[in-house]
Design a protein around this motif. Structure first.
Motif, PDB file in Angstrom:
ATOM      1  N   UNK A  39      82.734  32.445 -24.777  1.00  0.00           N
ATOM      2  CA  UNK A  39      82.069  33.000 -23.597  1.00  0.00           C
ATOM      3  C   UNK A  39      83.063  33.092 -22.447  1.00  0.00           C
ATOM      4  N   UNK A  40      82.880  34.114 -21.617  1.00  0.00           N
ATOM      5  CA  UNK A  40      83.771  34.307 -20.469  1.00  0.00           C
ATOM      6  C   UNK A  40      83.024  35.099 -19.413  1.00  0.00           C
ATOM      7  N   UNK A  41      83.274  34.787 -18.144  1.00  0.00           N
ATOM      8  CA  UNK A  41      82.649  35.509 -17.042  1.00  0.00           C
ATOM      9  C   UNK A  41      83.623  35.586 -15.872  1.00  0.00           C
ATOM     10  N   UNK A  42      83.518  36.644 -15.099  1.00  0.00           N
ATOM     11  CA  UNK A  42      84.333  36.780 -13.888  1.00  0.00           C
ATOM     12  C   UNK A  42      83.635  37.709 -12.917  1.00  0.00           C
ATOM     13  N   UNK A  43      84.038  37.623 -11.648  1.00  0.00           N
ATOM     14  CA  UNK A  43      83.528  38.524 -10.620  1.00  0.00           C
ATOM     15  C   UNK A  43      84.646  39.481 -10.237  1.00  0.00           C
ATOM     16  N   UNK A 103      88.096  43.417 -18.773  1.00  0.00           N
ATOM     17  CA  UNK A 103      88.026  41.965 -18.614  1.00  0.00           C
ATOM     18  C   UNK A 103      89.326  41.510 -17.968  1.00  0.00           C
ATOM     19  N   UNK A 104      89.233  40.783 -16.853  1.00  0.00           N
ATOM     20  CA  UNK A 104      90.433  40.309 -16.167  1.00  0.00           C
ATOM     21  C   UNK A 104      90.421  38.782 -16.104  1.00  0.00           C
ATOM     22  N   UNK A 105      91.594  38.221 -15.899  1.00  0.00           N
ATOM     23  CA  UNK A 105      91.755  36.766 -15.989  1.00  0.00           C
ATOM     24  C   UNK A 105      91.510  36.041 -14.676  1.00  0.00           C
ATOM     25  N   UNK A 106      91.111  36.760 -13.629  1.00  0.00           N
ATOM     26  CA  UNK A 106      90.851  36.134 -12.339  1.00  0.00           C
ATOM     27  C   UNK A 106      89.437  36.439 -11.879  1.00  0.00           C
ATOM     28  N   UNK A 107      88.947  35.658 -10.946  1.00  0.00           N
ATOM     29  CA  UNK A 107      87.604  35.878 -10.413  1.00  0.00           C
ATOM     30  C   UNK A 107      87.605  35.644  -8.913  1.00  0.00           C
ATOM     31  N   UNK A 108      86.811  36.418  -8.194  1.00  0.00           N
ATOM     32  CA  UNK A 108      86.702  36.242  -6.743  1.00  0.00           C
ATOM     33  C   UNK A 108      85.805  35.042  -6.458  1.00  0.00           C
ATOM     34  N   UNK A 111      86.059  33.385  -2.841  1.00  0.00           N
ATOM     35  CA  UNK A 111      85.798  33.550  -1.418  1.00  0.00           C
ATOM     36  C   UNK A 111      86.541  34.784  -0.933  1.00  0.00           C
ATOM     37  N   UNK A 112      86.375  35.102   0.350  1.00  0.00           N
ATOM     38  CA  UNK A 112      87.053  36.267   0.920  1.00  0.00           C
ATOM     39  C   UNK A 112      88.560  36.162   0.740  1.00  0.00           C
ATOM     40  N   UNK A 113      89.091  34.947   0.785  1.00  0.00           N
ATOM     41  CA  UNK A 113      90.538  34.758   0.743  1.00  0.00           C
ATOM     42  C   UNK A 113      91.028  34.148  -0.566  1.00  0.00           C
ATOM     43  N   UNK A 114      90.152  34.008  -1.552  1.00  0.00           N
ATOM     44  CA  UNK A 114      90.564  33.326  -2.777  1.00  0.00           C
ATOM     45  C   UNK A 114      90.157  34.098  -4.024  1.00  0.00           C
ATOM     46  N   UNK A 115      91.164  34.520  -4.778  1.00  0.00           N
ATOM     47  CA  UNK A 115      90.964  35.082  -6.110  1.00  0.00           C
ATOM     48  C   UNK A 115      91.544  34.058  -7.089  1.00  0.00           C
ATOM     49  N   UNK A 116      90.691  33.374  -7.816  1.00  0.00           N
ATOM     50  CA  UNK A 116      91.120  32.232  -8.619  1.00  0.00           C
ATOM     51  C   UNK A 116      91.471  32.638 -10.045  1.00  0.00           C
ATOM     52  N   UNK A 117      92.547  32.073 -10.592  1.00  0.00           N
ATOM     53  CA  UNK A 117      92.888  32.338 -11.994  1.00  0.00           C
ATOM     54  C   UNK A 117      91.969  31.571 -12.938  1.00  0.00           C
ATOM     55  N   UNK A 118      91.747  32.133 -14.117  1.00  0.00           N
ATOM     56  CA  UNK A 118      90.967  31.475 -15.165  1.00  0.00           C
ATOM     57  C   UNK A 118      91.772  31.537 -16.463  1.00  0.00           C
ATOM     58  N   UNK A 119      93.000  31.056 -16.378  1.00  0.00           N
ATOM     59  CA  UNK A 119      93.972  31.246 -17.454  1.00  0.00           C
ATOM     60  C   UNK A 119      93.478  30.757 -18.806  1.00  0.00           C
ATOM     61  N   UNK A 120      93.084  29.500 -18.874  1.00  0.00           N
ATOM     62  CA  UNK A 120      92.729  28.911 -20.166  1.00  0.00           C
ATOM     63  C   UNK A 120      91.514  29.587 -20.782  1.00  0.00           C
ATOM     64  N   UNK A 121      90.477  29.829 -19.977  1.00  0.00           N
ATOM     65  CA  UNK A 121      89.258  30.450 -20.489  1.00  0.00           C
ATOM     66  C   UNK A 121      89.525  31.876 -20.968  1.00  0.00           C
ATOM     67  N   UNK A 122      90.304  32.640 -20.192  1.00  0.00           N
ATOM     68  CA  UNK A 122      90.619  34.019 -20.573  1.00  0.00           C
ATOM     69  C   UNK A 122      91.426  34.062 -21.863  1.00  0.00           C
TER      70      UNK A 122
END
Length: 209
Positions: free
Chosen positions: A27-31, A95-100, A102-113
């Motif tokens: 399973x994987x999810x991102x914004x 499908x991308x490896x990062x998720x939004x 906050x306004x100033x933070x796009x977080x990586x999801x390396x392991x899950x992706x």
């Protein structure tokens, strides 16, 4: 360095040989944007299950016609990877490896992706998929990027030579530093995204986190 991995890739191993510790990668999810709904993906028994806002569907693994993996950094996140999928009917998923967050933070999801993409390839292989597996940018785009880099390099070389000729050592140092930074960042992008084909058993390591 970014381009040091060559053609080595992740080996796709049978599920029975996988560690039972940690996430199975099903399973994987991102914004994709701060205000948008999360895009959710799940690897079910019958295929890839996707939910994007009010829309949802299932793609049987054998009907996925194309997978393109690429390295797509942005200004707010240098460790960003992308998978573009297409099915036999022409439908597309991204499908991308990062998720939004906050306004100033796009977080990586390396392991899950990484876990999700490796498991997706394994299930497609086991389903007898004949999908086209592509790594990097389209050839025309990659060639255009190389031409642009060559033009920028020529311009920087001319400016550096002029700065040295007139004795502007501070300017020369600035240009040299900029050239090194430009070469490190853009060079890594170009090396990772060179056009290539790959197999289910050898997913490109440099196109996954």
């Amino acid at each position: 360095m970014d381009g040091g991995t060559g053609n080595r890739g992740f080996r796709v191993t049978p599920r029975s040989n996988r560690s039972e510790d940690g996430d199975s990668g099903t399973a994987y999810a991102y914004k994709a944007s701060l205000i948008g709904a999360a895009q959710q993906f799940e690897l079910g028994d019958d295929g890839l299950i996707w939910r994007i806002g009010p829309k949802a569907g299932v793609w049987p693994y054998a009907t996925i016609a194309k997978v393109r993996l690429s390295y797509r950094p942005v200004s707010m996140q240098s460790r960003r990877y992308r998978a573009d999928l297409q099915d036999v009917s022409g439908g597309r998923l991204r499908i991308v490896s990062t998720t939004w967050q906050t306004v100033a933070l796009m977080a990586p999801q390396d392991q899950a992706y990484r876990a999700f993409m490796i498991e997706l390839h394994r299930r497609m292989r086991d389903a007898g998929s004949r999908a086209e597996l592509i790594g990097g940018l389209p050839p025309a785009v990659h060639t255009g990027a190389l031409v642009l880099i060559a033009l920028v390099a020529a311009a920087l070389t001319g400016l550096l030579a002029r700065a040295v000729a007139v004795g502007s050592w501070s300017g020369a140092l600035f240009l040299a530093g900029f050239a090194l930074l430009f070469g490190w960042q853009i060079g890594g992008f170009i090396r990772r995204n060179r056009p290539r084909r790959y197999t289910f058993d050898d997913v490109p390591k440099d196109l996954l986190p």
